[in-house]
Design a protein around this motif. Structure first.
Motif, PDB file in Angstrom:
ATOM      1  N   PHE A 152       0.886  -1.218  -0.003  1.00  0.00           N
ATOM      2  CA  PHE A 152      -0.514  -0.107  -0.055  1.00  0.00           C
ATOM      3  C   PHE A 152       0.821   1.849   0.007  1.00  0.00           C
ATOM      4  O   PHE A 152       0.959   2.325   0.803  1.00  0.00           O
ATOM      5  CB  PHE A 152      -1.050   0.252   1.576  1.00  0.00           C
ATOM      6  N   GLY A 153       2.098   1.625  -1.028  1.00  0.00           N
ATOM      7  CA  GLY A 153       2.304   2.558  -0.961  1.00  0.00           C
ATOM      8  C   GLY A 153       3.547   2.789   0.200  1.00  0.00           C
ATOM      9  O   GLY A 153       3.565   4.027   0.367  1.00  0.00           O
ATOM     10  N   GLY A 154       3.520   1.826   1.302  1.00  0.00           N
ATOM     11  CA  GLY A 154       4.099   1.840   2.274  1.00  0.00           C
ATOM     12  C   GLY A 154       3.703   2.466   3.640  1.00  0.00           C
ATOM     13  O   GLY A 154       4.439   2.507   4.618  1.00  0.00           O
ATOM     14  N   ASN A 155       2.369   1.698   3.451  1.00  0.00           N
ATOM     15  CA  ASN A 155       1.497   3.079   4.381  1.00  0.00           C
ATOM     16  C   ASN A 155       0.946   2.242   5.189  1.00  0.00           C
ATOM     17  O   ASN A 155       0.604   1.502   6.764  1.00  0.00           O
ATOM     18  CB  ASN A 155       0.492   3.162   3.903  1.00  0.00           C
ATOM     19  N   ARG A 255      12.062  12.631  -5.084  1.00  0.00           N
ATOM     20  CA  ARG A 255      11.766  12.298  -6.319  1.00  0.00           C
ATOM     21  C   ARG A 255      11.597  13.951  -6.947  1.00  0.00           C
ATOM     22  O   ARG A 255      12.001  13.790  -8.351  1.00  0.00           O
ATOM     23  CB  ARG A 255      10.944  11.613  -6.667  1.00  0.00           C
ATOM     24  N   GLN A 271      11.229   4.474  -2.304  1.00  0.00           N
ATOM     25  CA  GLN A 271      10.638   3.703  -3.339  1.00  0.00           C
ATOM     26  C   GLN A 271      10.990   3.155  -4.662  1.00  0.00           C
ATOM     27  O   GLN A 271      10.974   2.050  -4.510  1.00  0.00           O
ATOM     28  CB  GLN A 271       9.218   4.375  -2.491  1.00  0.00           C
ATOM     29  N   GLN A 291       6.671   7.757   0.857  1.00  0.00           N
ATOM     30  CA  GLN A 291       7.389   7.120  -0.537  1.00  0.00           C
ATOM     31  C   GLN A 291       9.050   6.758  -0.749  1.00  0.00           C
ATOM     32  O   GLN A 291      10.049   6.670  -0.128  1.00  0.00           O
ATOM     33  CB  GLN A 291       7.748   7.723  -1.846  1.00  0.00           C
ATOM     34  N   ARG A 293      10.493   8.298   2.763  1.00  0.00           N
ATOM     35  CA  ARG A 293      10.765   7.531   3.845  1.00  0.00           C
ATOM     36  C   ARG A 293      11.422   5.904   4.064  1.00  0.00           C
ATOM     37  O   ARG A 293      12.102   5.591   4.789  1.00  0.00           O
ATOM     38  CB  ARG A 293       9.713   8.460   5.435  1.00  0.00           C
ATOM     39  N   ASP A 297      14.476   5.528   6.703  1.00  0.00           N
ATOM     40  CA  ASP A 297      13.949   6.355   7.903  1.00  0.00           C
ATOM     41  C   ASP A 297      14.567   5.038   8.656  1.00  0.00           C
ATOM     42  O   ASP A 297      14.296   4.988  10.277  1.00  0.00           O
ATOM     43  CB  ASP A 297      12.654   5.791   8.225  1.00  0.00           C
ATOM     44  N   PHE A 314       9.549  15.902  10.581  1.00  0.00           N
ATOM     45  CA  PHE A 314       9.872  15.830  11.102  1.00  0.00           C
ATOM     46  C   PHE A 314       9.485  14.495  12.245  1.00  0.00           C
ATOM     47  O   PHE A 314       9.966  14.204  12.822  1.00  0.00           O
ATOM     48  CB  PHE A 314       9.453  17.266  11.593  1.00  0.00           C
ATOM     49  N   VAL A 316      10.547  11.678  11.852  1.00  0.00           N
ATOM     50  CA  VAL A 316      11.052  10.105  11.875  1.00  0.00           C
ATOM     51  C   VAL A 316      12.370  11.036  12.189  1.00  0.00           C
ATOM     52  O   VAL A 316      13.056  10.497  11.931  1.00  0.00           O
ATOM     53  CB  VAL A 316      10.888  10.046  10.220  1.00  0.00           C
TER      54      VAL A 316
ATOM     55  N   THR B  15      -3.299   4.742  -2.348  1.00  0.00           N
ATOM     56  CA  THR B  15      -2.012   4.738  -1.068  1.00  0.00           C
ATOM     57  C   THR B  15      -1.524   5.764  -1.400  1.00  0.00           C
ATOM     58  O   THR B  15      -0.986   6.481  -0.324  1.00  0.00           O
ATOM     59  CB  THR B  15      -1.339   3.887  -1.636  1.00  0.00           C
ATOM     60  N   ILE B 125      -0.637   0.042  -7.460  1.00  0.00           N
ATOM     61  CA  ILE B 125       0.444   1.054  -6.206  1.00  0.00           C
ATOM     62  C   ILE B 125      -0.374   0.276  -4.692  1.00  0.00           C
ATOM     63  O   ILE B 125      -0.323   0.589  -3.787  1.00  0.00           O
ATOM     64  CB  ILE B 125      -0.382   2.335  -6.364  1.00  0.00           C
ATOM     65  N   ASP B 126      -1.244  -0.574  -4.778  1.00  0.00           N
ATOM     66  CA  ASP B 126      -1.792  -1.029  -3.639  1.00  0.00           C
ATOM     67  C   ASP B 126      -0.939  -2.604  -2.829  1.00  0.00           C
ATOM     68  O   ASP B 126       0.229  -3.321  -2.041  1.00  0.00           O
ATOM     69  CB  ASP B 126      -3.549  -2.084  -3.313  1.00  0.00           C
ATOM     70  N   ASP B 128       1.740  -3.740  -4.676  1.00  0.00           N
ATOM     71  CA  ASP B 128       3.128  -3.327  -4.811  1.00  0.00           C
ATOM     72  C   ASP B 128       3.649  -4.578  -5.518  1.00  0.00           C
ATOM     73  O   ASP B 128       4.691  -4.058  -5.157  1.00  0.00           O
ATOM     74  CB  ASP B 128       3.529  -2.617  -3.621  1.00  0.00           C
ATOM     75  N   LYS B 270       7.373   6.800  13.493  1.00  0.00           N
ATOM     76  CA  LYS B 270       7.980   6.550  14.871  1.00  0.00           C
ATOM     77  C   LYS B 270       8.656   7.816  15.101  1.00  0.00           C
ATOM     78  O   LYS B 270       9.165   8.896  14.779  1.00  0.00           O
ATOM     79  CB  LYS B 270       9.664   6.011  14.488  1.00  0.00           C
TER      80      LYS B 270
END
Ligand SMILES: Cc1cc2nc3c(=O)[nH]c(=O)nc-3n(C[C@H](O)[C@H](O)[C@H](O)COP(=O)(O)OP(=O)(O)OC[C@H]3O[C@@H](n4cnc5c(N)ncnc54)[C@H](O)[C@@H]3O)c2cc1C
Ligand SMILES: Cc1cc2nc3c(=O)[nH]c(=O)nc-3n(C[C@H](O)[C@H](O)[C@H](O)COP(=O)(O)OP(=O)(O)OC[C@H]3O[C@@H](n4cnc5c(N)ncnc54)[C@H](O)[C@@H]3O)c2cc1C
Lengths: 340, 298
Positions: A152-155, A255, A271, A291, A293, A297, A314, A316, B15, B125-126, B128, B270
């Motif tokens: 999910f695009g890194g989510n 990017r 990504q 993308q 991060r 990260d 900020f 991370v 996403t 994009i889901d 991936d 984080k």
């Protein structure tokens, strides 16, 4: 009596007889998994005239190297490579097969998995061995490979398990597995394999091939100074270069900065760029999209410089500087030079 | 019309412009935070097909596997220039991993039949994964060219394309039929106003039945007549079940999927013990001092 489980295999990617870093990272990770399972780590080295690569693979942790050589295997095309790997899987029944999530790995892995009717997990960032109690199907699996990957695009981060026939196949993102120090006294066993290729696999013709070695080595860098769209222009990227030079750092970019044509794609982190894990990452004028991060990260320390106190970068960052990079960066150069 | 090109497109949650957590606590997708869109690289695949149609003459058929409302991306394809559309929809397809998805799409392609080229986006994009294209090629025993930027030549027997590789590009030639996965290297054309006026009426059989039911209109004959009328004007979107596509029930959906999702976590930024530094000479001098003394710098 339990059936003996198969070994851990790593597809060794090479270009012009040079082994890809990601393959060495995977040999190191494969070694760790194999130790945990009490099996061997084996490398699949495919191409032509590659015997000079074999010792390096032992040094990083391979017990066995299967060396498959044939002039028709250079340059890389997907069909003959898939055929070779399929034949090898059928003959030796490995338990786990790791590919780098590179251009090659991501077209080859699925082709093989589809033919083998095996599961394939994409773009993993971590691998562990654990039991899997599938409550839905009331099945218990012992010592399975936990395949951990962002989607999910890194989510989100998903843990995926392969429940069918071996091998458990995955592609693994470049730069995320740690490369351990090679042990130059380690030795292993070489198995030469003659591939069985037919005309059916040779239908992709390479008419032209243009490649350049990457000029930047972001993955190996200890310190990285990265510029984003907030840098404002190509000329102004000089600021980023100046700070990098003062600190002995490599230059990276988001990017948005690459797309604006301010800097080459080789420098892109994220990504669809490189994943980095330096000691220090300084993000100048980067908003911190998910993308971006995804590629930085895990850095040990992160400094973010941004005029917008609400910028996601900020969250991370270990050190946040809300301010204009045009004043902050020169101050950093000056302060650093004064201290050393 | 000399060529037949199938483009597989996927409707995906957006996403990239997410407004909340991607997953709900029960592990399902939080659709409220994620509006459904046309998978970006599938627009590039469609654009490439339409360019080939402009250059060489072709019939472009778009296909998708998804829930009934995935018909939206098919209509969008028609607005941009596709000629026909197929929705592969069945509860039995649910929960598919890439192996089961590529098998289902291979059944769909066989039923469409007689194609010269199949185009996919490189990656959705889901999920991936970028796996469906190469797996579909294998299922249909086709050669594949992945990461295509541009088609240089097409003739009745071959296609020649430029594609991205690590650190550069390659020009590859393969015999037809073949499969290509397409990257974000062209500018998808916008929807065409005239086509939009025409194709916004395009319907799947279930959508049409629903329209009628919503209008409290229950005359089966009238429904059949309208269906025929739409079909004549090229406004029916084909709707196929697993059985229509002759898909083996053991090889689709959850059953046909070797990979199981064990658990899913939302990525929560984080909240590292972040320290704010004053953007002043003094603040920055202290920061540099700290980094030098803990050996991060110097
Ligand atoms: C499929 C996909 C893959 C992607 N892959 C990547 C990837 O690999 N890597 C990547 O980076 N992106 C990637 N992206 C793009 C990503 O979504 C963002 O668009 C991109 O990272 C934004 O770059 P940026 O932070 O430099 O620009 P912006 O988001 O425009 O941020 C610029 C920042 O600079 C700040 N700023 C402006 N002026 C100043 C100043 N004078 N001083 C200090 N700060 C200032 C602003 O407050 C802002 O926060 C991808 C997107 C997609 C859809
Ligand atoms: C969190 C999460 C992680 C997952 N991880 C994996 C995994 O590691 N391995 C795995 O096998 N499955 C995985 N899946 C399942 C996978 O997302 C689905 O199988 C999905 O149907 C196809 O994969 P994709 O979205 O990655 O597509 P991709 O392979 O990235 O798509 C490539 C192209 O194939 C075509 N295409 C893909 N799906 C369709 C469709 N339904 N209709 C028409 N065309 C299509 C499009 O042209 C698309 O651009 C995961 C799912 C989730 C939710």
């Amino acid at each position: 009596m339990a059936e003996k489980i198969g070994n851990v295999w790593v597809f060794i990617e090479q270009e012009g007889g040079k082994i890809a870093d990601v393959s060495l990272e995977l040999v190191c990770k494969g070694r760790e998994l194999a130790n945990r399972l009490g099996v061997k780590t084996e490398g699949l080295l495919i191409g032509d005239k590659l015997s000079h690569c074999v010792d390096t693979l032992y040094h990083y942790g391979c017990d066995t190297v299967y060396l498959v050589e044939d002039p028709r295997l250079e340059p890389f095309t997907v069909l003959p490579f898939a055929k070779v790997i399929m034949d090898m899987i059928k003959a030796h029944k490995p338990n786990i097969l790791l590919f780098g999530a590179t251009h090659k790995g991501r077209e080859l892995g699925p082709r093989v998995a589809s033919e083998k009717l095996a599961g394939l997990t994409a773009d993993c960032t971590d691998l562990q061995i654990d039991d899997f109690d599938d409550k839905v199907n009331k099945q218990f699996y012992k010592d399975k490979l936990m395949q951990i990957r962002p989607a999910f695009g890194g989510n989100i981060i998903a843990t995926i398990v392969n429940t069918w026939d071996d091998p458990q196949m995955v592609t693994v993102r470049e730069g995320v597995m740690k490369m351990t120090e090679p042990d130059t006294s380690r030795k292993g066993k070489l198995v030469n394999v003659k591939p069985e290729l037919t005309d059916a696999e040779m239908v992709i013709k390479v008419i032209e091939r243009i490649r350049e070695e990457k000029a930047v080595n972001l993955k190996g860098a200890q310190i990285i100074v990265a510029g984003g769209y907030g840098v404002g222009g190509k000329e102004n990227f000089k600021l980023v270069y100046d700070l990098a030079e003062a600190l002995g750092a490599e230059v990276a970019a988001s990017r948005a900065a690459v797309d604006a044509g301010w800097i080459d794609h080789d420098h892109q982190v994220g990504q669809t760029g490189v994943t980095v894990r330096p000691k220090l990452y300084i993000a100048c004028g980067i908003s911190g999209s998910v993308q971006h991060r995804a590629g930085m990260d895990e850095s040990l320390k992160i400094i973010a410089i941004n005029t917008d106190p609400g910028a996601p970068i900020f969250s991370v960052a270990h050190y946040g500087i809300v301010g204009d990079l045009n004043t902050v960066v020169p101050l950093m150069i000056k302060a650093f030079k004064a201290k050393v | 019309m000399s060529y037949k090109i199938i483009v597989f497109v996927k409707q995906v949650p957006d996403t990239q412009n997410i407004t909340g957590e991607a997953m709900k606590p029960d592990g399902t997708v939080n659709r409220a935070a994620l509006p459904a869109i046309f998978n970006p690289e599938d627009l590039n695949a469609l654009e490439l097909a339409l360019q080939l149609k402009d250059r060489y003459g072709a019939k472009v058929v778009v296909g998708t596997m998804g829930p009934p409302n995935a018909a939206e991306v098919l209509r969008e394809s028609l607005y941009r220039g596709a000629d026909e559309a197929v929705l592969l929809t069945d509860r039995a397809f649910a929960g598919a991993d890439t192996l089961a998805t590529s098998y289902a799409l291979s059944c769909c392609a066989k039923k469409i039949g007689d194609f010269d080229l199949i185009l996919c986006g490189r990656q959705a994009i889901d999920g991936d994964t970028a796996q469906v294209g190469p797996q579909l090629a294998e299922k249909l025993n086709l050669p594949q060219i992945s990461y295509v930027q541009e088609v240089l030549e097409l003739d009745k027997r071959h296609v020649k394309a430029r594609r991205e590789i690590d650190g550069g590009y390659e020009i590859l030639e393969v015999k037809l039929p073949a499969l290509m996965t397409v990257i974000n290297a062209n500018e998808p054309r916008p929807q065409n106003g005239r086509r939009l006026m025409k194709y916004k009426k395009a319907r799947t059989a279930s959508e049409l039945a629903k329209d009628h039911a919503n209008a409290n209109y229950t005359d089966a004959e009238a429904l059949a007549a309208e269906q025929e009328n739409l079909a004549e004007r090229g406004l029916m979107i084909y709707e196929w079940t697993a059985a229509d596509a002759k898909a083996d029930p053991e090889r689709i959906g959850l059953k046909g999927s070797p990979t199981k999702v064990k658990n899913i976590q939302n990525v929560i930024l984080k909240a590292s013990e972040s320290k704010m530094i004053d953007p002043t000479a003094q603040g920055i001098s202290q920061l540099m001092h700290e980094l030098i003394s803990d050996h991060t710098l110097g």
